[in-house]
Write an enzyme that holds these catalytic residues in place. Structure first.
Site, PDB file in Angstrom:
ATOM      1  N   HIS A 105       0.827  -1.210   0.000  1.00 10.05           N
ATOM      2  CA  HIS A 105       0.000   0.000   0.000  1.00 10.05           C
ATOM      3  C   HIS A 105       0.863   1.261   0.000  1.00 10.05           C
ATOM      4  CE1 HIS A 105       0.245   1.042   4.393  1.00 10.05           C
ATOM      5  NE2 HIS A 105       0.325  -0.268   4.562  1.00 10.05           N
ATOM      6  N   ASP A 125       6.157   1.889   6.523  1.00 12.88           N
ATOM      7  CA  ASP A 125       4.888   1.168   6.386  1.00 12.88           C
ATOM      8  C   ASP A 125       4.034   1.983   5.418  1.00 12.88           C
ATOM      9  OD1 ASP A 125       2.443  -0.107   6.725  1.00 12.88           O
ATOM     10  OD2 ASP A 125       2.054   0.822   8.675  1.00 12.88           O
ATOM     11  N   GLU A 143      -5.309   1.234   2.574  1.00 19.81           N
ATOM     12  CA  GLU A 143      -5.036   0.207   3.573  1.00 19.81           C
ATOM     13  C   GLU A 143      -5.089   0.746   4.991  1.00 19.81           C
ATOM     14  OE1 GLU A 143      -2.864  -2.491   6.246  1.00 19.81           O
ATOM     15  OE2 GLU A 143      -2.443  -0.381   5.780  1.00 19.81           O
ATOM     16  N   GLU A 144      -4.601   1.956   5.206  1.00 21.02           N
ATOM     17  CA  GLU A 144      -4.520   2.490   6.564  1.00 21.02           C
ATOM     18  C   GLU A 144      -5.884   2.726   7.206  1.00 21.02           C
ATOM     19  OE1 GLU A 144      -2.074   2.438   8.357  1.00 21.02           O
ATOM     20  OE2 GLU A 144      -0.246   2.625   7.184  1.00 21.02           O
ATOM     21  N   ASP A 173       3.735  -6.379   3.570  1.00 25.76           N
ATOM     22  CA  ASP A 173       3.523  -5.265   4.490  1.00 25.76           C
ATOM     23  C   ASP A 173       4.450  -5.439   5.682  1.00 25.76           C
ATOM     24  OD1 ASP A 173       2.449  -2.982   5.647  1.00 25.76           O
ATOM     25  OD2 ASP A 173       0.366  -3.573   5.279  1.00 25.76           O
ATOM     26  N   HIS A 183       4.115   3.161  12.945  1.00 17.63           N
ATOM     27  CA  HIS A 183       3.186   4.288  13.057  1.00 17.63           C
ATOM     28  C   HIS A 183       3.771   5.430  13.888  1.00 17.63           C
ATOM     29  CE1 HIS A 183      -0.782   2.242  11.631  1.00 17.63           C
ATOM     30  NE2 HIS A 183       0.252   1.971  10.849  1.00 17.63           N
TER      31      HIS A 183
END
Length: 344
Positions: free
Chosen positions: A65, A183, A217-218, A238, A318
């Site tokens: 992603h 990510d 995706e998030e 991922d 994150h």
């Protein structure tokens, strides 16, 4: 490896919070077209690149992603600063002190700023340390002269304008890669390098394979549609989650056994493990307790597929993330081994 690092740097430099991904999708679309691929942008805004294989009856899908965490303007405060709303699952504390960019929709301007606590000055506020990091207290200080909401509105800023975070991408002499949005731009860079290699070396895959660069995706529903009907196996490339009680590290490829959606396909997971052992790829098996992927989203959408998840180990996910070239290399080796292997 140098190509993959180059793509990581290029991708992290393009702002792409979920909902504001057109620039990065168009960039990747043009890149693969320049290499001679046919590609298609889906109605949801993702990008599908198809590589014809020897067997066109059973297909594979690999996803990464391109959307990232970010923020959006919630309101304009009386003093001209911005109240924000989060895009993606992360803590307000993880962006405190971060430089950012406001993408002004009305006039296409880009206005820089800094994300700070309202109570940031120790010489004024007695609760600098104790004040909660939340939507009420975190704000954007704009790098323009603005003393009121009216001043800020004159810049064209409105509710709903997207805010991206400075990635601060650094590759150290010791092999570490530090950046926001590893990510999942590490995985996207790996898939891009695979596509480039396949074309340059005129390689033929055993099965028709679709490289799906997703853009939602998030927020939980990335590559869960536009999947070709002949798809049998679906791999989400991922990040591997690191932390207490985790086996994942920054030096190997992490294969997910289970995440918050449940276990991944047993046979496909075992196939990936066998490839690692056969090719002497350093790997870890792990459970990601607070995690979902494009593959799990596809399963919940009702696809009849075998699904699996693996990727580079990412430290401080994150937040300001980090991995090592060894983990990127191991992940790339597994992607390559899988693409040229038989079905599980």
């Amino acid at each position: 490896m140098s190509n993959t690092i180059k793509y990581i740097k290029e991708l992290t430099s393009i702002a792409s919070p979920t909902g504001y991904t057109k620039d990065i999708i168009n960039y990747v679309d043009q890149l693969v077209k320049d290499w001679g691929y046919e590609s298609k942008i889906t109605n949801k805004g993702g990008l599908m690149v198809t590589v014809k294989g020897k067997d066109d009856e059973k297909h594979r899908v690999l996803t990464a992603h391109l959307d990232t965490l970010g923020a959006i303007v919630r309101s304009i405060k009386a003093d001209g600063r911005l109240k924000i709303d989060l895009i993606g699952g992360f803590a307000y504390s993880s962006i405190e002190g971060e430089n950012c960019m406001v993408h002004v929709n009305k006039n296409q301007a880009k206005i820089s700023g800094t994300i700070l606590m309202h109570q940031s000055t120790v010489h004024v506020y007695d609760n600098v340390n104790s004040a909660e990091r939340n939507q009420a207290n975190i704000e954007v200080r704009l790098d323009v002269e603005s003393k009121s909401a009216e001043d800020t509105k004159k810049l064209g800023i409105e509710v709903g304008d997207f805010i991206s975070f400075d990635p601060r991408t650094i590759v150290t002499d010791t092999g570490f890669i530090k950046s926001r949005h590893l990510d999942d731009k590490v995985s996207a860079a790996i898939l891009l390098n695979q596509l480039k290699t396949i074309k340059e070396e005129n390689l033929e895959l055993p099965y028709t394979s679709h490289f799906y660069f997703s853009n939602n995706e998030e927020i939980g529903y990335g590559a869960n549609s536009s999947i070709p009907k002949k798809t049998v196996e679906y791999i989400a490339v991922d990040m591997g989650a690191m932390g207490d009680d985790q086996t994942t590290d920054e030096y190997s490829v992490s294969i997910c056994v289970k995440d918050s959606s449940g276990p991944y396909n047993f046979d496909l997971k075992n196939h990936l493990v066998s490839l690692c052992e056969e090719k002497k790829i350093d790997y870890r098996l792990d459970i990601y307790p607070r995690y979902g992927s494009d593959a799990s989203a596809a399963m919940m959408a009702g696809l009849d597929i075998k699904h699996a998840l693996f990727g580079a180990g990412i430290e401080s996910s994150h937040s300001y993330e980090r991995t090592h070239k060894k983990s990127v290399e191991a992940t790339e080796a597994l992607v390559n081994a899988y693409l040229f292997s038989e079905m599980a």
